[in-house]
Design a protein around this motif. Structure first.
Motif, PDB file in Angstrom:
ATOM      1  N   GLU A 179     -15.064  31.559  10.353  1.00 45.02           N
ATOM      2  CA  GLU A 179     -16.272  31.479  11.170  1.00 45.02           C
ATOM      3  C   GLU A 179     -16.047  30.535  12.347  1.00 45.02           C
ATOM      4  OE1 GLU A 179     -19.041  28.121   9.053  1.00 45.02           O
ATOM      5  OE2 GLU A 179     -19.171  30.171   8.258  1.00 45.02           O
ATOM      6  N   ASN A 180     -16.678  30.868  13.478  1.00 46.75           N
ATOM      7  CA  ASN A 180     -16.565  30.083  14.705  1.00 46.75           C
ATOM      8  C   ASN A 180     -17.924  29.491  15.054  1.00 46.75           C
ATOM      9  OD1 ASN A 180     -13.980  31.081  14.719  1.00 46.75           O
ATOM     10  ND2 ASN A 180     -14.326  32.539  16.380  1.00 46.75           N
ATOM     11  N   THR A 181     -17.925  28.210  15.448  1.00 45.98           N
ATOM     12  CA  THR A 181     -19.173  27.475  15.659  1.00 45.98           C
ATOM     13  C   THR A 181     -19.145  26.749  16.998  1.00 45.98           C
ATOM     14  OG1 THR A 181     -19.346  27.145  13.270  1.00 45.98           O
ATOM     15  CG2 THR A 181     -20.716  25.733  14.665  1.00 45.98           C
ATOM     16  N   ILE A 182     -20.317  26.643  17.633  1.00 44.10           N
ATOM     17  CA  ILE A 182     -20.469  25.864  18.860  1.00 44.10           C
ATOM     18  C   ILE A 182     -21.603  24.867  18.682  1.00 44.10           C
ATOM     19  CG2 ILE A 182     -19.703  27.790  20.295  1.00 44.10           C
ATOM     20  CD1 ILE A 182     -22.671  28.136  21.140  1.00 44.10           C
ATOM     21  N   LEU A 183     -21.667  23.910  19.582  1.00 38.27           N
ATOM     22  CA  LEU A 183     -22.877  23.098  19.746  1.00 38.27           C
ATOM     23  C   LEU A 183     -23.579  23.673  20.967  1.00 38.27           C
ATOM     24  CD1 LEU A 183     -24.354  20.501  18.652  1.00 38.27           C
ATOM     25  CD2 LEU A 183     -23.377  19.357  20.647  1.00 38.27           C
ATOM     26  N   ASN A 184     -24.751  24.304  20.759  1.00 42.36           N
ATOM     27  CA  ASN A 184     -25.386  25.012  21.863  1.00 42.36           C
ATOM     28  C   ASN A 184     -26.096  24.067  22.831  1.00 42.36           C
ATOM     29  OD1 ASN A 184     -27.922  24.369  20.758  1.00 42.36           O
ATOM     30  ND2 ASN A 184     -28.042  26.321  19.637  1.00 42.36           N
ATOM     31  N   ARG A 185     -26.748  24.630  23.829  1.00 38.88           N
ATOM     32  CA  ARG A 185     -27.380  23.848  24.889  1.00 38.88           C
ATOM     33  C   ARG A 185     -28.555  23.015  24.377  1.00 38.88           C
ATOM     34  NH1 ARG A 185     -25.510  25.543  29.882  1.00 38.88           N
ATOM     35  NH2 ARG A 185     -24.371  27.515  29.863  1.00 38.88           N
ATOM     36  N   ILE A 191     -17.403  21.361  21.208  1.00 40.91           N
ATOM     37  CA  ILE A 191     -17.540  22.449  22.170  1.00 40.91           C
ATOM     38  C   ILE A 191     -17.388  23.787  21.448  1.00 40.91           C
ATOM     39  CG2 ILE A 191     -16.580  23.537  24.237  1.00 40.91           C
ATOM     40  CD1 ILE A 191     -15.685  20.774  25.160  1.00 40.91           C
ATOM     41  N   TYR A 192     -16.253  23.972  20.772  1.00 47.22           N
ATOM     42  CA  TYR A 192     -16.000  25.235  20.078  1.00 47.22           C
ATOM     43  C   TYR A 192     -14.969  24.988  18.985  1.00 47.22           C
ATOM     44  CZ  TYR A 192     -15.264  30.348  19.695  1.00 47.22           C
ATOM     45  OH  TYR A 192     -15.203  31.654  19.268  1.00 47.22           O
ATOM     46  N   LYS A 193     -15.236  25.483  17.769  1.00 44.42           N
ATOM     47  CA  LYS A 193     -14.300  25.293  16.665  1.00 44.42           C
ATOM     48  C   LYS A 193     -14.245  26.543  15.794  1.00 44.42           C
ATOM     49  CE  LYS A 193     -17.422  23.323  13.150  1.00 44.42           C
ATOM     50  NZ  LYS A 193     -17.641  22.177  12.242  1.00 44.42           N
ATOM     51  N   THR A 194     -13.175  26.632  15.022  1.00 43.81           N
ATOM     52  CA  THR A 194     -13.025  27.688  14.028  1.00 43.81           C
ATOM     53  C   THR A 194     -12.673  27.074  12.686  1.00 43.81           C
ATOM     54  OG1 THR A 194     -11.974  29.829  13.562  1.00 43.81           O
ATOM     55  CG2 THR A 194     -10.539  28.081  14.373  1.00 43.81           C
ATOM     56  N   GLU A 195     -13.044  27.757  11.610  1.00 44.33           N
ATOM     57  CA  GLU A 195     -12.672  27.339  10.258  1.00 44.33           C
ATOM     58  C   GLU A 195     -12.258  28.563   9.474  1.00 44.33           C
ATOM     59  OE1 GLU A 195     -14.492  25.313   6.163  1.00 44.33           O
ATOM     60  OE2 GLU A 195     -15.414  24.882   8.106  1.00 44.33           O
ATOM     61  N   ILE A 196     -11.039  28.523   8.933  1.00 40.85           N
ATOM     62  CA  ILE A 196     -10.516  29.599   8.092  1.00 40.85           C
ATOM     63  C   ILE A 196     -10.493  29.093   6.660  1.00 40.85           C
ATOM     64  CG2 ILE A 196      -8.519  31.061   7.605  1.00 40.85           C
ATOM     65  CD1 ILE A 196      -8.559  29.592  10.987  1.00 40.85           C
ATOM     66  N   LYS A 229     -22.766  23.634  24.820  1.00 35.73           N
ATOM     67  CA  LYS A 229     -23.381  22.613  25.670  1.00 35.73           C
ATOM     68  C   LYS A 229     -22.405  22.151  26.749  1.00 35.73           C
ATOM     69  CE  LYS A 229     -25.888  18.214  25.397  1.00 35.73           C
ATOM     70  NZ  LYS A 229     -26.448  17.189  24.467  1.00 35.73           N
ATOM     71  N   TYR A 230     -21.134  22.004  26.376  1.00 34.75           N
ATOM     72  CA  TYR A 230     -20.077  21.643  27.324  1.00 34.75           C
ATOM     73  C   TYR A 230     -19.102  22.808  27.442  1.00 34.75           C
ATOM     74  CZ  TYR A 230     -21.768  16.844  26.813  1.00 34.75           C
ATOM     75  OH  TYR A 230     -22.555  15.717  26.807  1.00 34.75           O
ATOM     76  N   SER A 283     -28.275  21.283  21.636  1.00 40.99           N
ATOM     77  CA  SER A 283     -27.632  20.303  20.754  1.00 40.99           C
ATOM     78  C   SER A 283     -27.758  20.689  19.289  1.00 40.99           C
ATOM     79  CB  SER A 283     -28.217  18.896  20.991  1.00 40.99           C
ATOM     80  OG  SER A 283     -27.962  18.477  22.319  1.00 40.99           O
ATOM     81  N   LYS A 284     -27.768  22.003  19.007  1.00 40.21           N
ATOM     82  CA  LYS A 284     -27.814  22.513  17.648  1.00 40.21           C
ATOM     83  C   LYS A 284     -26.502  23.244  17.350  1.00 40.21           C
ATOM     84  CE  LYS A 284     -32.162  21.340  16.960  1.00 40.21           C
ATOM     85  NZ  LYS A 284     -32.548  20.269  15.993  1.00 40.21           N
ATOM     86  N   TYR A 285     -25.970  23.041  16.124  1.00 38.31           N
ATOM     87  CA  TYR A 285     -24.784  23.779  15.721  1.00 38.31           C
ATOM     88  C   TYR A 285     -25.158  25.244  15.505  1.00 38.31           C
ATOM     89  CZ  TYR A 285     -22.416  19.340  15.073  1.00 38.31           C
ATOM     90  OH  TYR A 285     -21.856  18.099  15.276  1.00 38.31           O
ATOM     91  N   GLU A 286     -24.348  26.129  16.057  1.00 36.86           N
ATOM     92  CA  GLU A 286     -24.655  27.556  15.989  1.00 36.86           C
ATOM     93  C   GLU A 286     -23.383  28.344  15.657  1.00 36.86           C
ATOM     94  OE1 GLU A 286     -26.050  31.198  18.962  1.00 36.86           O
ATOM     95  OE2 GLU A 286     -26.345  29.100  19.582  1.00 36.86           O
ATOM     96  N   ARG A 287     -23.436  29.118  14.595  1.00 31.59           N
ATOM     97  CA  ARG A 287     -22.307  29.991  14.248  1.00 31.59           C
ATOM     98  C   ARG A 287     -22.429  31.260  15.087  1.00 31.59           C
ATOM     99  NH1 ARG A 287     -21.905  32.226   8.267  1.00 31.59           N
ATOM    100  NH2 ARG A 287     -23.528  33.606   9.082  1.00 31.59           N
ATOM    101  N   ILE A 288     -21.425  31.515  15.924  1.00 27.63           N
ATOM    102  CA  ILE A 288     -21.527  32.656  16.835  1.00 27.63           C
ATOM    103  C   ILE A 288     -20.681  33.846  16.393  1.00 27.63           C
ATOM    104  CG2 ILE A 288     -22.098  31.200  18.800  1.00 27.63           C
ATOM    105  CD1 ILE A 288     -19.205  31.540  19.766  1.00 27.63           C
TER     106      ILE A 288
END
Length: 405
Positions: A41-47, A28-33, A135-136, A49-54
């Protein structure tokens, strides 16, 4: 809340801290330091179904050194379906602000020029700009995953509607207060910092706060009796879902007040059911929390105050003697005078607090804020988390009906 520390281990792996929420195994939503790269950087799985750095940015080296022995903390906060935020060592891992008019759940009414005017929105509401269009949504999450590599090691995890701080901070109320404040929604300027210090003389290490990116409102900061000890009665502890939200008469006082361990800041006896009440109940019953008052601490504080008073008397006598000497010797130096800390020209803790110690039969007044226990029996306070309401995902994003008031 995830707490940890950097060690001195030798590893070929990069030093990273990763955390995210998932629906099953779906992101759903993650961060990596990444300490080695100095970036986050923060990343989602978009609608689709692709990983997207937002979002992405640099680690603030003034707040995080990644050096051996230094602690770190990571906070994840959910405001509503698509409003989520990460805070790493008091650095918000987001940027941008949006401003909008928020619909009022209960319209306000006033008279103007003989006419009744209804106000249905509150203009100028500011919130973080990011919308987590994954996506969720946040309320679909079933799993929270933490992972540390290299020299980063987790050692504690706290969750729920709570506000936590690092362990090992007993008898350090003012340090706890500063720690919580640094991650709060405070948005102080140079002027308001000075004003706050006049009102709270012990707040010498208070920072500006994080504004709209913060974790908790300032009113939820711990309240200290002295630099070491917590107030034994903490009021305006933020409500959880146990307090009704649709009661018009309760809306202005939707809060808990809790009897507090003066050394740890936890709810007294780790028993919120027994030692926490709705704020309006505390006010009506004039709750004093004397069961939580530590007489040993009271004597210690009283002795310190008496010591200060004696010191002031000695200084006054020395000054009188020197004034006489100065009349005979104009080259005489003035003796140093004790600094005055409080707005009422007293030293030490605020005079109003001292009176509570000296007069144990009087009812303790409700001091703004603090504390309850977390699910892991760690130190903490009830959090400023919003309650989930019955709304649909298709509602206009700008309404923010689920965000905190």
């Amino acid at each position: 809340y995830a707490f940890g520390k950097f060690d001195d281990s030798n590893s070929d792996e990069e030093t990273t801290i990763r955390a995210g929420i998932y629906n099953g195994d779906t992101l759903i939503y993650k961060t990596e330091i990444n300490c080695d790269k100095g970036r986050w950087e923060n990343t989602i799985l978009n609608r689709f179904s692709k990983y997207e750095r937002i979002l992405s940015g640099k680690i603030d080296t003034n707040l995080t050194s990644c050096k051996s022995g230094d602690p770190f903390d990571l906070i994840f906060k959910v405001n509503n379906y698509h409003a989520m935020s990460w805070i790493f060592n008091a650095q918000p891992l987001q940027y941008g602000v949006r401003e909008f008019a928020k619909p009022l759940q209960i319209p306000k009414m006033y008279q103007k020029n003989g006419r009744t005017v209804f106000v249905t929105t509150r203009p100028g509401v500011r919130r973080p700009a990011v919308r987590v269009s994954s996506k969720y949504n946040a309320y679909s999450a079933t799993k929270f995953i933490l992972k540390a590599t290299g020299r980063a090691k987790f050692d504690r995890f706290v969750f729920g509607q709570c506000n936590a701080w690092p362990k090992g901070m007993e008898n350090q109320c003012q340090n706890v207060r500063s720690w919580v404040h640094a991650r709060s929604k405070a948005n102080l300027t140079e002027t308001s910092l000075e004003d706050n210090l006049k009102e709270n003389p012990l707040d010498t290490n208070i920072t500006r706060g994080l504004g709209v990116y913060g974790n908790n409102r300032v009113v939820h900061n711990p309240v200290c009796l002295t630099e070491k000890y917590f107030n034994w009665l903490q009021a305006t502890v933020h409500p959880d879902q146990g307090i009704p939200k649709d009661d018009r008469n309760m809306r202005s006082v939707r809060s808990y007040c809790c009897c507090t361990d003066m050394r740890t800041g936890q709810v007294y006896e780790n028993n919120p059911e027994k030692h926490c009440e709705f704020l309006f109940v505390c006010e009506n019953e004039k709750k004093s929390c004397w069961e939580a008052y530590d007489r040993e601490i009271g004597r210690e504080v009283q002795e310190e105050l008496e010591g200060l008073a004696n010191g002031e008397q000695i200084v006054e006598e020395e000054e009188e003697e020197e004034e006489i000497d100065e009349m005979n010797d104009s080259s005489s130096r003035l003796a140093p005078v004790l600094d005055v800390n409080n707005t009422d020209n007293s030293t030490g803790v605020l005079a109003s607090e001292v009176e509570l110690i000296a007069d144990e039969v009087s009812a303790a007044r409700l001091s703004p804020v603090l504390t309850v226990n977390n699910t892991d029996n760690s130190t903490g306070v009830l959090a400023h988390e919003p309650e989930k309401e019955e709304v649909t995902e298709d509602e206009d994003w700008s309404s923010d009906l689920l965000e905190e008031e």
